[in-house]
Design a protein around this motif. Structure first.
Motif, PDB file in Angstrom:
ATOM      1  N   UNK A 115      34.787  50.829  26.910  1.00  0.00           N
ATOM      2  CA  UNK A 115      34.756  51.554  28.179  1.00  0.00           C
ATOM      3  C   UNK A 115      33.295  51.792  28.522  1.00  0.00           C
ATOM      4  N   UNK A 116      32.871  51.329  29.693  1.00  0.00           N
ATOM      5  CA  UNK A 116      31.489  51.540  30.116  1.00  0.00           C
ATOM      6  C   UNK A 116      31.455  52.630  31.171  1.00  0.00           C
ATOM      7  N   UNK A 141      32.696  42.849  34.081  1.00  0.00           N
ATOM      8  CA  UNK A 141      34.132  42.521  34.093  1.00  0.00           C
ATOM      9  C   UNK A 141      34.737  42.342  32.701  1.00  0.00           C
ATOM     10  N   UNK A 142      33.912  42.153  31.667  1.00  0.00           N
ATOM     11  CA  UNK A 142      34.427  41.997  30.311  1.00  0.00           C
ATOM     12  C   UNK A 142      34.830  43.326  29.694  1.00  0.00           C
ATOM     13  N   UNK A 143      34.370  44.432  30.268  1.00  0.00           N
ATOM     14  CA  UNK A 143      34.719  45.753  29.741  1.00  0.00           C
ATOM     15  C   UNK A 143      36.182  46.063  30.042  1.00  0.00           C
ATOM     16  N   UNK A 144      36.760  46.913  29.213  1.00  0.00           N
ATOM     17  CA  UNK A 144      38.143  47.322  29.442  1.00  0.00           C
ATOM     18  C   UNK A 144      38.265  48.173  30.700  1.00  0.00           C
ATOM     19  N   UNK A 145      37.248  48.999  30.954  1.00  0.00           N
ATOM     20  CA  UNK A 145      37.273  49.883  32.119  1.00  0.00           C
ATOM     21  C   UNK A 145      35.856  50.354  32.425  1.00  0.00           C
ATOM     22  N   UNK A 163      41.874  47.757  39.022  1.00  0.00           N
ATOM     23  CA  UNK A 163      42.407  48.211  37.731  1.00  0.00           C
ATOM     24  C   UNK A 163      41.321  48.348  36.667  1.00  0.00           C
ATOM     25  N   UNK A 164      40.121  47.866  36.970  1.00  0.00           N
ATOM     26  CA  UNK A 164      38.999  47.990  36.042  1.00  0.00           C
ATOM     27  C   UNK A 164      38.151  49.227  36.315  1.00  0.00           C
ATOM     28  N   UNK A 165      38.462  49.982  37.383  1.00  0.00           N
ATOM     29  CA  UNK A 165      37.631  51.109  37.783  1.00  0.00           C
ATOM     30  C   UNK A 165      38.406  52.422  37.711  1.00  0.00           C
TER      31      UNK A 165
END
Length: 204
Positions: A115-116, A141-145, A163-165
């Protein structure tokens, strides 16, 4: 119990650093295991709660030239990967842009969710160079969130899928505050309160 590892540049002082300490305290109180890794090895301004596993690396600093930068960044990524894996995390939380990139690269291929977090509006910072801009667009984009501290900051990352934010506001801990501090305005009146350094990046 979840094993949580948090990675940040340093604990020299600042808002993101304070958030990390508050999160570490909250996670520990809920029975989770917490490790904190800093890229910079200095005396901490903030005191981590008892029970936190602390790892201070010595991989911070600036590079003299491009060749030096490549060497130091590869070393940084390698040592962050080694330190993080030693904590056997179930999830990793990284704090702020450059540390976000290093952490995601360090854990590529491990299947550990990262998570970043972004704590500053990018529009308030000096414009990034083209290389850094492309790197962020490829790595984030490689981060989970991606977690941002406000909808305004989140809006700067609309190029990421929804869904990534996620926006999660900074916590305000009222423990220890008296009534006048917690309620600075007289009853019935409206006021605006802001806290932060008087520097342009804060946007006052």
């Amino acid at each position: 119990m979840t094993r949580i590892t948090m990675v940040i540049y340093s604990l020299d002082g600042g808002g993101a650093e304070r958030v990390l300490v508050n999160l570490a305290s909250g996670f520990l109180q809920r029975g989770h295991s917490v490790s904190v890794i800093t890229l910079k090895r200095t005396a901490d301004f903030y005191t981590l709660p008892e029970g936190t596993h602390r790892i201070a690396l010595d991989v911070a600093g600036t590079s003299r030239n491009k060749v030096d930068a490549v060497y130091h960044n590869l070393r940084r990524i390698t040592l962050v990967r080694r330190a993080t894996l030693s904590t056997r995390p179930d999830v990793v939380i990284a704090f702020s842009d450059s540390t976000n990139v290093v952490t995601v690269l360090a854990l590529t291929g491990t299947r550990i969710p990262v998570i970043i977090t972004e704590h500053v509006d990018p529009a308030m910072l000096p414009p990034p160079n083209a290389i850094w801009r492309r790197l962020v667009r490829r790595i984030y984009p490689r981060a989970a969130k991606l977690v941002t501290v406000s909808k305004g900051v989140e809006s700067r990352f609309e190029w990421l899928p929804a869904h990534k934010r996620q926006t999660i506001h900074n916590p305000l801990l009222l423990n220890g505050l008296n009534a006048s501090a917690a309620r600075p305005c007289p009853p019935g009146e409206k006021c605006v309160m802001a806290m932060g350094r008087l520097v342009p990046v804060k946007g006052f």
